[in-house]
Write a protein that holds these residues in place. Structure first.
Motif, PDB file in Angstrom:
ATOM      1  N   MET A 102      -2.108  91.903 -41.613  1.00  0.00           N
ATOM      2  CA  MET A 102      -2.992  91.026 -42.378  1.00  0.00           C
ATOM      3  C   MET A 102      -3.931  90.280 -41.437  1.00  0.00           C
ATOM      4  O   MET A 102      -3.502  89.782 -40.395  1.00  0.00           O
ATOM      5  CB  MET A 102      -2.169  90.034 -43.199  1.00  0.00           C
ATOM      6  N   ILE A 103      -5.199  90.232 -41.818  1.00  0.00           N
ATOM      7  CA  ILE A 103      -6.203  89.491 -41.063  1.00  0.00           C
ATOM      8  C   ILE A 103      -6.342  88.112 -41.698  1.00  0.00           C
ATOM      9  O   ILE A 103      -6.692  87.985 -42.882  1.00  0.00           O
ATOM     10  CB  ILE A 103      -7.561  90.210 -41.075  1.00  0.00           C
ATOM     11  N   LEU A 104      -6.055  87.059 -40.896  1.00  0.00           N
ATOM     12  CA  LEU A 104      -6.108  85.680 -41.383  1.00  0.00           C
ATOM     13  C   LEU A 104      -6.978  84.845 -40.451  1.00  0.00           C
ATOM     14  O   LEU A 104      -7.223  85.222 -39.299  1.00  0.00           O
ATOM     15  CB  LEU A 104      -4.699  85.085 -41.435  1.00  0.00           C
ATOM     16  N   ASN A 105      -7.437  83.703 -40.943  1.00  0.00           N
ATOM     17  CA  ASN A 105      -8.186  82.787 -40.082  1.00  0.00           C
ATOM     18  C   ASN A 105      -7.241  82.231 -39.013  1.00  0.00           C
ATOM     19  O   ASN A 105      -6.116  81.819 -39.310  1.00  0.00           O
ATOM     20  CB  ASN A 105      -8.784  81.662 -40.916  1.00  0.00           C
ATOM     21  N   LYS A 106      -7.703  82.225 -37.775  1.00  0.00           N
ATOM     22  CA  LYS A 106      -6.831  81.897 -36.653  1.00  0.00           C
ATOM     23  C   LYS A 106      -6.804  80.408 -36.347  1.00  0.00           C
ATOM     24  O   LYS A 106      -7.737  79.664 -36.689  1.00  0.00           O
ATOM     25  CB  LYS A 106      -7.281  82.659 -35.409  1.00  0.00           C
ATOM     26  N   THR A 154     -10.731  85.218 -36.596  1.00  0.00           N
ATOM     27  CA  THR A 154      -9.584  85.711 -37.351  1.00  0.00           C
ATOM     28  C   THR A 154      -8.590  86.369 -36.406  1.00  0.00           C
ATOM     29  O   THR A 154      -8.939  86.751 -35.277  1.00  0.00           O
ATOM     30  CB  THR A 154     -10.025  86.731 -38.416  1.00  0.00           C
ATOM     31  N   VAL A 155      -7.362  86.522 -36.885  1.00  0.00           N
ATOM     32  CA  VAL A 155      -6.324  87.166 -36.078  1.00  0.00           C
ATOM     33  C   VAL A 155      -5.530  88.110 -36.984  1.00  0.00           C
ATOM     34  O   VAL A 155      -5.264  87.808 -38.144  1.00  0.00           O
ATOM     35  CB  VAL A 155      -5.396  86.118 -35.425  1.00  0.00           C
ATOM     36  N   GLY A 156      -5.179  89.275 -36.451  1.00  0.00           N
ATOM     37  CA  GLY A 156      -4.355  90.236 -37.166  1.00  0.00           C
ATOM     38  C   GLY A 156      -2.888  90.010 -36.856  1.00  0.00           C
ATOM     39  O   GLY A 156      -2.504  89.821 -35.692  1.00  0.00           O
ATOM     40  N   LEU A 157      -2.044  90.025 -37.887  1.00  0.00           N
ATOM     41  CA  LEU A 157      -0.613  89.736 -37.735  1.00  0.00           C
ATOM     42  C   LEU A 157       0.209  90.754 -38.515  1.00  0.00           C
ATOM     43  O   LEU A 157      -0.156  91.140 -39.623  1.00  0.00           O
ATOM     44  CB  LEU A 157      -0.296  88.323 -38.238  1.00  0.00           C
ATOM     45  N   ARG A 158       1.338  91.159 -37.910  1.00  0.00           N
ATOM     46  CA  ARG A 158       2.277  91.993 -38.654  1.00  0.00           C
ATOM     47  C   ARG A 158       3.681  91.875 -38.075  1.00  0.00           C
ATOM     48  O   ARG A 158       3.855  91.540 -36.900  1.00  0.00           O
ATOM     49  CB  ARG A 158       1.809  93.440 -38.734  1.00  0.00           C
ATOM     50  N   MET A 159       4.664  92.166 -38.915  1.00  0.00           N
ATOM     51  CA  MET A 159       6.073  92.178 -38.542  1.00  0.00           C
ATOM     52  C   MET A 159       6.557  93.617 -38.633  1.00  0.00           C
ATOM     53  O   MET A 159       6.700  94.156 -39.734  1.00  0.00           O
ATOM     54  CB  MET A 159       6.872  91.271 -39.475  1.00  0.00           C
ATOM     55  N   PRO A 160       6.774  94.287 -37.501  1.00  0.00           N
ATOM     56  CA  PRO A 160       7.103  95.713 -37.525  1.00  0.00           C
ATOM     57  C   PRO A 160       8.509  95.985 -38.049  1.00  0.00           C
ATOM     58  O   PRO A 160       9.410  95.161 -37.909  1.00  0.00           O
ATOM     59  CB  PRO A 160       6.971  96.124 -36.057  1.00  0.00           C
ATOM     60  N   ASP A 161       8.671  97.163 -38.622  1.00  0.00           N
ATOM     61  CA  ASP A 161       9.958  97.560 -39.194  1.00  0.00           C
ATOM     62  C   ASP A 161      10.626  98.576 -38.271  1.00  0.00           C
ATOM     63  O   ASP A 161      10.739  99.759 -38.597  1.00  0.00           O
ATOM     64  CB  ASP A 161       9.755  98.148 -40.596  1.00  0.00           C
ATOM     65  N   HIS A 162      11.030  98.102 -37.110  1.00  0.00           N
ATOM     66  CA  HIS A 162      11.746  98.956 -36.157  1.00  0.00           C
ATOM     67  C   HIS A 162      12.748  98.087 -35.415  1.00  0.00           C
ATOM     68  O   HIS A 162      12.388  97.002 -34.933  1.00  0.00           O
ATOM     69  CB  HIS A 162      10.775  99.608 -35.170  1.00  0.00           C
ATOM     70  N   PRO A 163      14.001  98.511 -35.296  1.00  0.00           N
ATOM     71  CA  PRO A 163      15.008  97.649 -34.666  1.00  0.00           C
ATOM     72  C   PRO A 163      14.691  97.286 -33.226  1.00  0.00           C
ATOM     73  O   PRO A 163      14.972  96.167 -32.792  1.00  0.00           O
ATOM     74  CB  PRO A 163      16.297  98.473 -34.763  1.00  0.00           C
ATOM     75  N   SER A 205      -0.652 101.068 -39.199  1.00  0.00           N
ATOM     76  CA  SER A 205      -0.405 100.229 -40.374  1.00  0.00           C
ATOM     77  C   SER A 205      -1.644 100.080 -41.256  1.00  0.00           C
ATOM     78  O   SER A 205      -2.788 100.181 -40.802  1.00  0.00           O
ATOM     79  CB  SER A 205       0.053  98.836 -39.926  1.00  0.00           C
ATOM     80  N   THR A 206      -1.385  99.850 -42.521  1.00  0.00           N
ATOM     81  CA  THR A 206      -2.424  99.404 -43.443  1.00  0.00           C
ATOM     82  C   THR A 206      -2.908  98.024 -42.987  1.00  0.00           C
ATOM     83  O   THR A 206      -2.106  97.187 -42.594  1.00  0.00           O
ATOM     84  CB  THR A 206      -1.847  99.282 -44.864  1.00  0.00           C
ATOM     85  N   ILE A 207      -4.219  97.793 -43.033  1.00  0.00           N
ATOM     86  CA  ILE A 207      -4.759  96.480 -42.662  1.00  0.00           C
ATOM     87  C   ILE A 207      -5.510  95.890 -43.849  1.00  0.00           C
ATOM     88  O   ILE A 207      -6.421  96.517 -44.400  1.00  0.00           O
ATOM     89  CB  ILE A 207      -5.692  96.560 -41.444  1.00  0.00           C
TER      90      ILE A 207
END
Length: 339
Positions: free
Chosen positions: A98-102, A116-125, A180-182
């Motif tokens: 997700m691109i959000l205001n930083k 803006t800053v791109g953020l994500r939480m990856p799904d890998h152990p 990832s989808t952005i």
């Protein structure tokens, strides 16, 4: 010859060592569910700049910051809209950025100079364990040279970056296989910037609103201003092999192959439905007919053909339907110079 960094099995000891390297401002390649990332401490501008140097990536191209939990959104974003929380609770950990205001303190090196800053939480152990051990955000584009085929196995990172990385954590082959989808949530309406495993319909169902969709090309030419490069993967040419590559409808492929063989060309064929026998001049790799399985195998197959020093790679055009949107986006860019 350049000494190439060897991958290390990502056990607990290796992950702790990798976290320590990140704290020292060093570069660590690590697996996510999408592709392998080239990680650096997102709060350390010098470390982030080392990513750009290793990849040969233009400094005005923003990076995605990988975080360990939803609460970490507030460490990086000045505003966390309800839409971001809804998507995070539904899809995180997972292949959605997700691109959000930083916040003002986020280094410009991470954002390409944008607000803006791109953020994500990856799904890998392995990725999640590394983020938790490190205790902060990790900026991580794909662990390959700029615009080249993304790596989905640790060995691909070795091929691409050699000794430019300080450690490669081996967590096996990536399960999703495309980036990832952005979604851009920095404006008044949500906008799809890059398609991925999580589809437009899934996102719209959560947000209960339509997304603003990209233009037909979904690509910004290299010479355009940085404002057009809102997120990774928006170049007209990206994810590309060095071998000339082109897409071709299944019904035209046999004639095209005969023509190229008659010209003495060595051909690689990436098919998903067409069944053709290999010859001394024709190497055939057949990918699954299901979009998700095709995506998981795509980059490794492209890389295998690219390493054969062929004259051309032909790619059977997959369906132009919504489940294949992300795949077609990547193929559009991988073949953009050679159509």
């Amino acid at each position: 010859m350049m000494n190439k960094m060897k991958p290390i099995i990502a056990d607990a000891k290796a992950i702790e060592r990798a976290a320590d390297l990140l704290r020292q401002g060093r570069l660590v390649a690590f697996p996510t569910e999408t592709v392998y990332g080239l990680g650096a401490d997102a709060g350390n501008p010098d470390a982030v700049e080392a990513i750009f140097k290793a990849k040969g990536r233009p400094a005005d191209h923003p990076l995605i910051v990988h975080i360990a939990d939803i609460d970490s959104l507030y460490d990086w974003a000045s505003i966390v809209p309800d839409a971001a929380l809804k998507l995070a609770h539904r899809f995180w950990p997972g292949p959605l950025a997700m691109i959000l205001n930083k916040k003002p303190e986020v280094p410009p090196a991470v954002t390409g100079g944008q607000q803006t800053v791109g953020l994500r939480m990856p799904d890998h152990p392995v990725a999640l364990a590394l983020l938790k051990a490190f205790g902060g955000g990790v900026a991580a584009p794909s662990a390959n040279r700029f615009c080249r085929i993304s790596p989905t196995q640790a060995e691909h990172v070795c091929e691409e970056l050699g000794d430019a990385v300080d450690m490669i954590l081996d967590g096996g082959a990536c399960q999703v296989g495309v980036e990832s989808t952005i979604i851009d949530l920095s404006g008044s309406k949500p906008r799809l910037l890059r398609p991925g495993h999580i589809t437009r319909q899934e996102i719209e169902a959560v947000l209960q609103t339509e997304l603003i969709m990209p233009s037909a090309s979904n690509a910004a030419p290299a010479q355009e201003m940085q404002e057009e490069i809102r997120a990774p993967g928006m170049m007209a040419v990206h994810y590309a092999p060095t071998t000339p590559a082109m897409r071709c409808p299944a019904e035209l492929l046999p004639d095209k192959i005969r023509q190229l063989l008659a010209d003495g060309k060595k051909i690689g064929l990436l098919s998903y439905q067409l069944d053709m026998a290999e010859t001394g001049q024709l190497r055939v790799l057949r990918l699954p007919k299901q979009a998700a399985n095709y995506a998981q195998s795509l980059y490794a197959a492209l890389r295998e053909l690219d390493n054969l020093r062929l004259d051309v790679i032909l790619i059977e055009q997959p369906p132009q339907t919504e489940p294949w949107r992300a795949i077609n986006d990547r193929l559009n860019k991988a073949t953009a110079l050679h159509l």
